[in-house]
Design a protein around this motif. Structure first.
Motif, PDB file in Angstrom:
ATOM      1  N   ILE A  90       0.822  -1.222   0.000  1.00 52.66           N
ATOM      2  CA  ILE A  90       0.000   0.000   0.000  1.00 52.66           C
ATOM      3  C   ILE A  90       0.852   1.267   0.000  1.00 52.66           C
ATOM      4  O   ILE A  90       0.323   2.369   0.007  1.00 52.66           O
ATOM      5  N   ASN A  91       2.173   1.106  -0.012  1.00 58.11           N
ATOM      6  CA  ASN A  91       3.090   2.254  -0.104  1.00 58.11           C
ATOM      7  C   ASN A  91       2.860   3.283   0.990  1.00 58.11           C
ATOM      8  O   ASN A  91       3.040   4.475   0.766  1.00 58.11           O
ATOM      9  N   SER A  92       2.403   2.844   2.097  1.00 63.16           N
ATOM     10  CA  SER A  92       2.101   3.810   3.144  1.00 63.16           C
ATOM     11  C   SER A  92       2.191   3.127   4.497  1.00 63.16           C
ATOM     12  O   SER A  92       1.961   1.928   4.607  1.00 63.16           O
ATOM     13  N   GLU A 119       0.540   3.547   7.908  1.00 68.18           N
ATOM     14  CA  GLU A 119      -0.510   4.239   8.643  1.00 68.18           C
ATOM     15  C   GLU A 119      -1.083   3.253   9.646  1.00 68.18           C
ATOM     16  O   GLU A 119      -1.580   2.174   9.278  1.00 68.18           O
TER      17      GLU A 119
END
Lengths: 450, 309
Positions: B220-222, B224
Motif C-alpha cells: 500500500i506504499n504507506s 498508517e
C-alpha cells in the motif's frame, strides 16, 4: 612559589579570554551567539516582525483566544493550530499585545458535531475568549454559524465545509477551501489539455459531499466529462487503477487528499505503470516539503498542486518570518500550506489586536474590528485579504500551481483567478469592486505605519 | 455504467496480492487459535508496530541496512506476540476463548495508542521493499504492471500455507499442536509439554504477523497505523470462513475477499455515479463471512467455544 605561578597563569589566561571576547565584540563576531530573538526588530516593507517586535516577553494579563480543530484518523489539521500557537508565542516573546500575552486555547474535535457545538459554547461562555482564530473543523461552519451569529463572533480561520465560503458572515477564511482548490486544480488540468476531469474527495471529511462539484461543473462547462468520486483513505493499489480507468487515456485526475494519502495513490500508479496515462493534480494539502522529499524523481513536475498561498520558499518578509517562526516555535511540522494558513490567521488577528485600545480588547471590541479588515496585504497572498462585513466571505479567490521537482517545491503557474462558477465567487468579486475591499486604505495598517 | 471486461480483469491481480496478505495473516490467526484458543485481534497492530520500527531503523539511523530492518520487523512481530503469550497465555489458559480473544483487543488499543504517540501523522512514512522497484522485472497484465512485491506476496501465501499444513500433519510438534487443539488437559496428562507447544505457536504466529505487516506496507506504499491495524478484519473474516480450522479454505477465502474488494472498484459508475457499488467494497469481508457461515452452518455448528471449555 607554585601558588604564585598558578595565580599568574590563571591571570594570564583570564586576560587572554577577556582580550579575545573584547575583540570579538568589537568586530561583531559575537553577533551570531547573541542573535536578536526571532520576530524581533523594527518592521519595514522588507522585514516582518512578530507583533511589536520588542524582543521582550509580555507579562500582563493574558488575552484569551480560542480555536476548534479536527483531528481524526487521517485528518491531522492541528498542523494549522500548532502554527497559530507558534506565531502567538512569537508575539508573546516580542511584547505581546501592548504588554499582554495571548493565551491560545484549542479544543480537538474527533469529528463529532455535538462536541463541536459544545466547544464553541465552552470557548465563548466558560473560557471567555475574546476571539476565535485558526479554527479548522469539518463541521464548525455548519454547526456553529447560528451560535456565532447570536454571540457576534467572527471566526478568522480556515474553512472546510461549503458554508464557510459565502454561507455565513461569521466565518472569514484565510484559505480558499477544498472545493475551490479542487476547482483551481481542474483549471490547471484543462490548461494542460486534460480530456476529462475525475475529482476525488475523502468521504467522512467532505461531510456534505460537495467539494468536487465546482470542478466537475467547470469540466462540463468546457465540454469535458466530469466525474465526482468520494473515497475513504485510498490505502490500496486498486484506487490508482480505478482513477486512471475513470479518467481514460489523456484524462485528468485530481486528488483532494493529504500528502501521505496522495503519495499512496501516486506510488501505486507509478508501480503499476499507469501513471503516464493521465494528467495528475491535487489540492492544497500536498503543497508540503514532505511531498517533494518523498515523491521521487519520477513525479518531477508531473503532479500539479493547487496552492492557496504563495510559496513558503518566497523572498518576501512574511515568507521569511513564517520560516523563522516555524523553525523556532513549530518544530513538529515541516513547511506547508497548512502551516502558512495558521501563520496568517494568527498574523492578521495580531495586527488587528494591536490597533485596539486596551478598553477594546473585549469580545465585542475585537470581533467588531475583525469585520473591518480591508486590503490587508501579505506576500503570502496573491491578493489582499479582507472581511468587509459581508453576508459571506471568499476573500482568497486567486492562487497558483506548484509541483515537486528535484526534492523541492517549485512554482508551475503564477497567481490566477479561480473560475467564477459559483454564485459565492461571483458575489465576492462583485463586493470587492463595489466596496473597494482590495484597494485604498488598509485595515489594519501595515506594521511600519502603525 | 457497467465496467468492460477488459477493465474489470485488471483489478484481479491487485486483489490477489492484497488477498494473499490477508491469507498470510489468516493462516497465522488460525494456527494460533487452533493451538491456544486465542483469536488474536491484535494481529494487525503488532505487524504495524514492527513496520514502524523498521521505518525508524531505515530512516533514522545510519548504521542499519535495509535488510536488517526488514528482519527486525519480523522479529518484533514474533517477540511481541511471544511476550504476550508468555505473560497472558497462562493467566487466561483456563478461560473461555471469548475472554482470551477479548484480552487481545486491549493489546490492540495499547499498541494503537503507542503508535499514535510515537509516530504522529506529522511525517510521511513508507517502507519500500526492494521488490517494489523491480519494475522491469514485473509482469504486464493488460494495462497494469504487476510488481514483484505482489508476486512474492502470492507465492509467500501459498508457500506458507503448504508448509504449515505439512508441518501440522507430518511433524511431531505439528501432531502436538493438533493434540493441544483437540483437548489441552488430556494432552497434558499424556506428557506433552503443553506450555512449550503453545509458546512455539505464539512465536511462529508472531513471525507470520510481522511478515504480513511488512508485505502489506509494501503493497500500500504507506505506513498508517489504523489501516495496518484493521487489516485483521479481512483476515479474521477469511479465518471464520475457514471455520478457524482449515488453512487452505482460509487462504482461498482471503484471496476471494481481496479479489472481490478490488474488482468492486471497477463499479464506480454503476448503478449510479452518486451511489456506486464501489462505495460498499469495505463490506466485502463481512458479507462473504456471513454468507459462508450461513451456508456452512447448515452442515456443522461453529462456535468460538471449543469442546470441553
Amino acid at each position: 612559589m607554585r601558588s604564585k605561578k598558578l595565580t599568574a597563569g590563571v591571570a594570564l589566561a583570564a586576560s587572554g579570554v577577556l582580550a579575545l571576547a573584547l575583540t570579538a565584540w568589537a568586530t561583531g563576531a559575537v553577533q551570531s551567539s547573541a542573535a536578536a530573538p526571532v520576530g524581533s526588530g523594527k518592521a519595514s516593507p522588507k522585514k516582518s516582525v512578530c507583533g511589536l517586535g520588542t524582543g521582550k516577553k509580555a507579562k500582563g494579563k493574558p488575552i484569551k483566544i480560542g480555536a476548534i480543530v479536527t483531528v481524526a484518523p487521517g485528518v491531522n489539521w492541528d498542523e494549522i493550530t500548532d502554527n497559530v500557537r507558534g506565531y502567538f508565542n512569537c508575539v508573546n516573546d516580542n511584547g505581546g499585545i501592548n504588554g499582554r500575552p495571548i493565551q491560545y486555547i484549542v479544543h480537538v474535535d474527533p469529528i463529532n458535531p455535538e462536541l463541536v457545538a459544545a466547544f464553541a459554547k465552552k470557548l465563548i461562555e466558560e473560557e471567555k475568549v475574546v476571539a476565535i482564530v485558526g479554527t479548522i473543523d469539518v463541521m464548525d461552519c455548519a454547526v456553529n454559524a447560528a451560535y456565532y451569529a447570536q454571540k457576534k463572533f467572527y471566526v478568522i480561520g480556515d474553512g472546510v465545509h461549503d458554508l464557510c465560503y459565502g454561507g455565513t458572515p461569521y466565518h472569514i477564511p484565510i484559505n480558499m477551501g477544498p472545493a475551490y482548490s479542487t476547482l483551481g486544480a481542474a483549471q490547471y488540468l484543462v490548461r494542460k489539455g486534460a480530456k476529462s476531469i475525475v475529482a476525488v474527495s475523502p468521504t467522512g471529511v467532505d461531510a456534505a459531499g460537495t467539494w468536487n462539484k465546482p470542478a466537475v461543473e467547470f469540466a462540463k462547462s468546457k465540454g469535458l466529462k466530469g466525474i465526482d468520486v468520494h473515497d475513504p483513505y485510498p490505502a490500496q493499489a486498486s484506487y490508482a487503477l480505478k482513477y486512471v480507468q475513470l479518467a481514460g487515456e489523456g484524462g485528468g485526475v485530481i486528488l483532494d487528499f493529504t500528502t501521505d494519502q496522495v503519495l499512496t495513490v501516486l506510488k501505486a500508479a507509478e508501480q503499476q505503470g499507469i501513471a503516464d496515462k493521465v494528467l495528475w493534480a491535487g489540492s492544497t494539502p500536498a503543497y508540503d516539503t514532505r511531498f517533494a522529499a518523498r515523491a521521487g524523481s519520477f513525479w518531477d513536475g508531473k503532479f500539479g498542486i493547487n496552492t492557496e498561498l504563495t510559496p513558503f520558499t518566497g523572498k518576501g518578509p512574511d515568507a521569511a518570518l513564517y520560516r523563522a517562526v516555524g523553525k523556532k516555535y513549530v518544530k513538529k511540522w515541516g513547511l506547508s500550506s497548512f502551516g502558512q494558513f495558521g501563520f496568517l490567521d494568527a498574523r492578521v488577528a495580531t495586527e488587528v489586536l494591536l490597533t485596539l485600545k486596551p478598553s477594546q480588547l473585549t469580545a465585542k471590541g475585537v470581533n467588531t474590528a475583525f469585520t473591518k479588515i480591508k486590503n490587508w496585504k501579505s506576500d503570502l497572498l496573491c491578493k489582499p485579504f479582507y472581511s468587509g462585513n459581508l453576508p459571506g466571505h471568499v476573500p482568497n479567490n486567486w492562487d497558483l500551481t506548484t509541483t515537486g521537482k528535484n526534492g523541492k517545491m517549485v512554482v508551475l503557474e503564477n497567481c490566477f483567478a479561480i473560475a467564477p462558477v459559483t454564485p459565492e465567487i461571483k458575489a465576492a468579486r462583485a463586493a470587492e469592486k463595489k466596496f473597494k475591499l482590495t484597494s485604498g486604505t488598509s485595515y489594519p495598517r501595515p506594521a511600519w505605519q502603525r | 455504467m457497467l465496467p468492460t471486461l477488459h477493465n474489470l480483469v485488471q483489478f484481479v491481480p491487485l486483489g490477489l496480492a492484497v488477498g494473499a496478505v490477508y491469507g498470510v495473516s489468516g493462516v497465522g490467526i488460525v494456527v494460533l487459535y487452533r493451538t491456544t484458543g486465542v483469536l488474536n485481534f491484535a494481529y494487525g497492530a503488532i505487524g504495524a508496530l514492527g513496520v514502524f520500527i523498521a521505518f525508524d531503523l531505515i530512516n533514522k539511523t545510519s548504521w542499519c541496512p535495509n535488510w536488517l530492518a526488514y528482519v527486525a520487523a519480523v522479529l518484533v512481530g514474533g517477540g511481541l506476540t511471544l511476550a504476550y503469550g508468555l505473560v497472558f497465555g497462562p493467566v487466561f489458559a483456563a478461560r473461555d476463548p471469548l475472554v482470551k480473544s477479548a484480552a487481545t483487543l486491549g493489546l490492540t488499543l495499547i499498541l494503537l495508542a503507542i503508535m499514535s504517540w510515537r509516530w504522529p501523522a506529522n511525517e510521511v512514512r513508507a517502507v519500500q521493499l526492494p521488490s517494489d522497484n523491480w519494475h522491469n522485472f514485473g509482469y504486464q497484465i493488460g494495462d497494469v504492471r504487476i510488481s514483484w512485491t505482489k508476486i512474492i506476496a502470492l507465492m509467500f501465501a501459498f508457500g506458507l500455507t503448504a508448509c504449515t499444513a505439512a508441518f501440522l500433519r507430518y511433524t511431531k510438534l505439528g501432531t502436538a499442536y493438533r493434540a493441544v487443539a483437540s483437548d489441552r488437559e488430556i494432552t497434558a496428562t499424556l506428557g506433552v509439554p503443553v506450555r512449550r507447544v503453545e509458546t512455539s505457536a505464539w512465536l511462529v504466529s508472531g513471525f507470520v504477523c510481522g511478515a504480513s505487516g511488512l508485505l502489506l506496507s509494501g503493497l500500500i506504499n504507506s505506513l498508517e497505523a489504523v489501516t495496518l491495524t484493521f487489516l485483521v478484519i479481512s483476515s479474521l473474516a477469511a479465518a471464520l470462513i475457514g471455520r478457524l480450522q482449515s488453512l487452505w479454505v482460509t487462504l482461498f477465502a482471503a484471496l476471494l475477499i481481496g479479489v472481490v474488494e478490488s474488482c468492486l472498484q471497477a463499479f464506480s459508475l454503476w448503478p449510479t455515479e452518486s451511489q456506486p457499488l464501489s462505495q460498499y467494497r469495505a463490506m466485502t469481508p463481512f458479507v462473504l463471512a456471513i454468507v459462508a457461515l450461513l451456508v456452512l452452518g447448515r452442515r456443522r455448528e461453529l462456535t468460538l467455544s471449543r469442546a470441553g471449555h
